[in-house]
Design a protein around this motif. Structure first.
Motif, PDB file in Angstrom:
ATOM      1  N   ALA A  50       0.842  -1.208   0.000  1.00  0.00           N
ATOM      2  CA  ALA A  50       0.000   0.000   0.000  1.00  0.00           C
ATOM      3  C   ALA A  50       0.874   1.254   0.000  1.00  0.00           C
ATOM      4  O   ALA A  50       0.594   2.228  -0.703  1.00  0.00           O
ATOM      5  N   ILE A  51       1.956   1.220   0.767  1.00  0.00           N
ATOM      6  CA  ILE A  51       2.873   2.373   0.810  1.00  0.00           C
ATOM      7  C   ILE A  51       3.507   2.582  -0.559  1.00  0.00           C
ATOM      8  O   ILE A  51       3.631   3.715  -1.039  1.00  0.00           O
ATOM      9  N   ALA A  52       3.869   1.469  -1.220  1.00  0.00           N
ATOM     10  CA  ALA A  52       4.546   1.548  -2.521  1.00  0.00           C
ATOM     11  C   ALA A  52       3.579   1.834  -3.664  1.00  0.00           C
ATOM     12  O   ALA A  52       4.002   2.133  -4.773  1.00  0.00           O
ATOM     13  N   GLY A  53       2.271   1.705  -3.394  1.00  0.00           N
ATOM     14  CA  GLY A  53       1.294   1.878  -4.471  1.00  0.00           C
ATOM     15  C   GLY A  53       1.235   0.661  -5.368  1.00  0.00           C
ATOM     16  O   GLY A  53       0.899   0.754  -6.543  1.00  0.00           O
ATOM     17  N   ALA A  54       1.594  -0.497  -4.811  1.00  0.00           N
ATOM     18  CA  ALA A  54       1.705  -1.714  -5.615  1.00  0.00           C
ATOM     19  C   ALA A  54       0.771  -2.815  -5.113  1.00  0.00           C
ATOM     20  O   ALA A  54       1.103  -4.002  -5.151  1.00  0.00           O
ATOM     21  N   LEU A  55      -0.420  -2.435  -4.642  1.00  0.00           N
ATOM     22  CA  LEU A  55      -1.369  -3.436  -4.152  1.00  0.00           C
ATOM     23  C   LEU A  55      -1.957  -4.232  -5.309  1.00  0.00           C
ATOM     24  O   LEU A  55      -1.986  -3.767  -6.452  1.00  0.00           O
ATOM     25  N   ALA A  56      -2.440  -5.437  -4.987  1.00  0.00           N
ATOM     26  CA  ALA A  56      -3.128  -6.256  -5.991  1.00  0.00           C
ATOM     27  C   ALA A  56      -4.338  -5.481  -6.520  1.00  0.00           C
ATOM     28  O   ALA A  56      -4.867  -4.587  -5.842  1.00  0.00           O
ATOM     29  N   THR A  57      -4.769  -5.825  -7.732  1.00  0.00           N
ATOM     30  CA  THR A  57      -5.835  -5.047  -8.387  1.00  0.00           C
ATOM     31  C   THR A  57      -7.177  -5.189  -7.677  1.00  0.00           C
ATOM     32  O   THR A  57      -8.063  -4.358  -7.844  1.00  0.00           O
ATOM     33  N   ASN A  58      -7.348  -6.256  -6.855  1.00  0.00           N
ATOM     34  CA  ASN A  58      -8.624  -6.427  -6.144  1.00  0.00           C
ATOM     35  C   ASN A  58      -8.662  -5.648  -4.825  1.00  0.00           C
ATOM     36  O   ASN A  58      -9.613  -5.765  -4.063  1.00  0.00           O
ATOM     37  N   ALA A  59      -7.640  -4.846  -4.559  1.00  0.00           N
ATOM     38  CA  ALA A  59      -7.558  -4.131  -3.280  1.00  0.00           C
ATOM     39  C   ALA A  59      -8.086  -2.703  -3.409  1.00  0.00           C
ATOM     40  O   ALA A  59      -7.948  -2.080  -4.460  1.00  0.00           O
ATOM     41  N   SER A  60      -8.713  -2.217  -2.328  1.00  0.00           N
ATOM     42  CA  SER A  60      -9.009  -0.782  -2.278  1.00  0.00           C
ATOM     43  C   SER A  60      -8.466  -0.245  -0.961  1.00  0.00           C
ATOM     44  O   SER A  60      -8.358  -0.976   0.026  1.00  0.00           O
ATOM     45  N   THR A  61      -8.102   1.024  -0.977  1.00  0.00           N
ATOM     46  CA  THR A  61      -7.382   1.553   0.180  1.00  0.00           C
ATOM     47  C   THR A  61      -7.806   2.980   0.496  1.00  0.00           C
ATOM     48  O   THR A  61      -8.178   3.741  -0.393  1.00  0.00           O
ATOM     49  N   THR A  62      -7.788   3.319   1.796  1.00  0.00           N
ATOM     50  CA  THR A  62      -7.982   4.711   2.219  1.00  0.00           C
ATOM     51  C   THR A  62      -6.910   5.041   3.248  1.00  0.00           C
ATOM     52  O   THR A  62      -6.310   4.137   3.835  1.00  0.00           O
ATOM     53  N   GLY A  63      -6.693   6.327   3.441  1.00  0.00           N
ATOM     54  CA  GLY A  63      -5.675   6.765   4.390  1.00  0.00           C
ATOM     55  C   GLY A  63      -4.563   7.473   3.654  1.00  0.00           C
ATOM     56  O   GLY A  63      -4.508   7.459   2.421  1.00  0.00           O
TER      57      GLY A  63
END
Ligand SMILES: Nc1ncnc2c1ncn2[C@@H]1O[C@H](COP(=O)(O)OP(=O)(O)O)[C@@H](O)[C@H]1O
Ligand SMILES: [Mg+2]
Length: 248
Positions: A50-63
């Motif tokens: 998440a920090i790297a901006g390299a999450l799997a495509t099925n992920a969503s993130t906030t913060g």
């Protein structure tokens, strides 16, 4: 206080309906080694990705993810790399048929694109840190030992001259003696001025190397403090450093 190199605030990551990170907040100061320890499945790799901006495509993130004081949380991976972060993933991700040196040179690709052509100097810095890579520079990366491959992965990340180096379980799959060697190198990296975020299941090795530590359990930071305090904390000892917990 000086602006931390990295700050994450209230980071949530959800895969489909499963929340893997529930509002984690951490900071990494200049010149620090900060570790996030926790068991398998706690969300450590999720945090780094998440920090790297390299999450799997099925992920969503906030913060928020702040790198050197700038909110990069909506930036693509490459832009975050250009602003100074470098991730060595758990898988190491080497180009196995390419030589050690070509793998290292690929690490300076984003600098090359910025017309920063001083990567030959950085190559020397990396070879001074890892003399064995200099000896083996023409060998195919896939034929190196596990520890040597981890050195190539570390060296490649350093070629980008990052402000923040993130390491996902550098001890994974390595024999105890090699783990020792890799962690010695990680501590020496501090002298180059890079800030390090080290994620580990091997709490013993990580707490020895780190200045500050967070404990992540099921997606939440449950404890934090100076690494030496954490290494003496009865709960940490009981859960992560007990006699039979050499690697847990
Ligand atoms: N791409 C994904 N899709 C669905 N679930 C995932 C994905 N990646 C990780 N998870 C889940 O998120 C949780 C945290 O995983 P991870 O971040 O890999 O933990 P750790 O690195 O601490 O072992 C686990 O329950 C894992 O199964
Ligand atoms: Mg992991």
């Amino acid at each position: 206080m000086k602006t931390p190199v990295l700050e994450i605030n209230n980071l949530h990551v959800t895969y489909g309906k499963v929340e893997a990170l529930h509002g984690a907040s951490i900071a990494v100061g200049a010149g620090q080694i900060v570790t996030v320890i926790g068991p398998n499945g706690a969300g450590k790799s999720t945090m780094l990705n998440a920090i790297a901006g390299a999450l799997a495509t099925n992920a969503s993130t906030t913060g928020a993810v702040l790198l050197r004081g700038v909110d990069v949380s909506t930036w693509p991976v490459e832009q975050r790399v250009a602003h100074g972060m470098s991730l060595v993933p758990e898988s190491r991700d080497l180009f196995t048929t390419m030589s050690v040196e070509d793998n290292l040179l690929l690490g300076s690709y984003t600098r090359y694109k910025r017309r920063d052509r001083k990567y030959a100097e950085e190559l020397e810095v990396v070879y001074d840190l890892f003399p064995r890579l200099r000896e083996r520079r023409l060998q195919a990366a896939g034929t190196m030992s596990g520890g040597e491959r981890q050195m190539v992965a570390l060296g490649r990340a350093l070629m980008a001259k990052p402000a923040l180096l993130m390491l996902d379980e550098p001890s994974l799959g390595l024999a105890p003696l090699i783990v020792k060697e890799i962690f010695h190198i990680i501590v020496r990296l501090k002298e180059t001025g890079v800030a390090i975020l080290l994620v580990e299941q091997n709490a013993r090795a990580a707490l020895q190397a780190a200045d500050y530590a967070y404990v992540l359990e099921t997606g939440e930071v449950v404890m934090e403090g100076p690494a030496s305090d954490m290494a003496n904390d009865p709960r940490v000892i009981d859960t992560y450093l007990g006699l039979n917990k050499k690697t847990a």
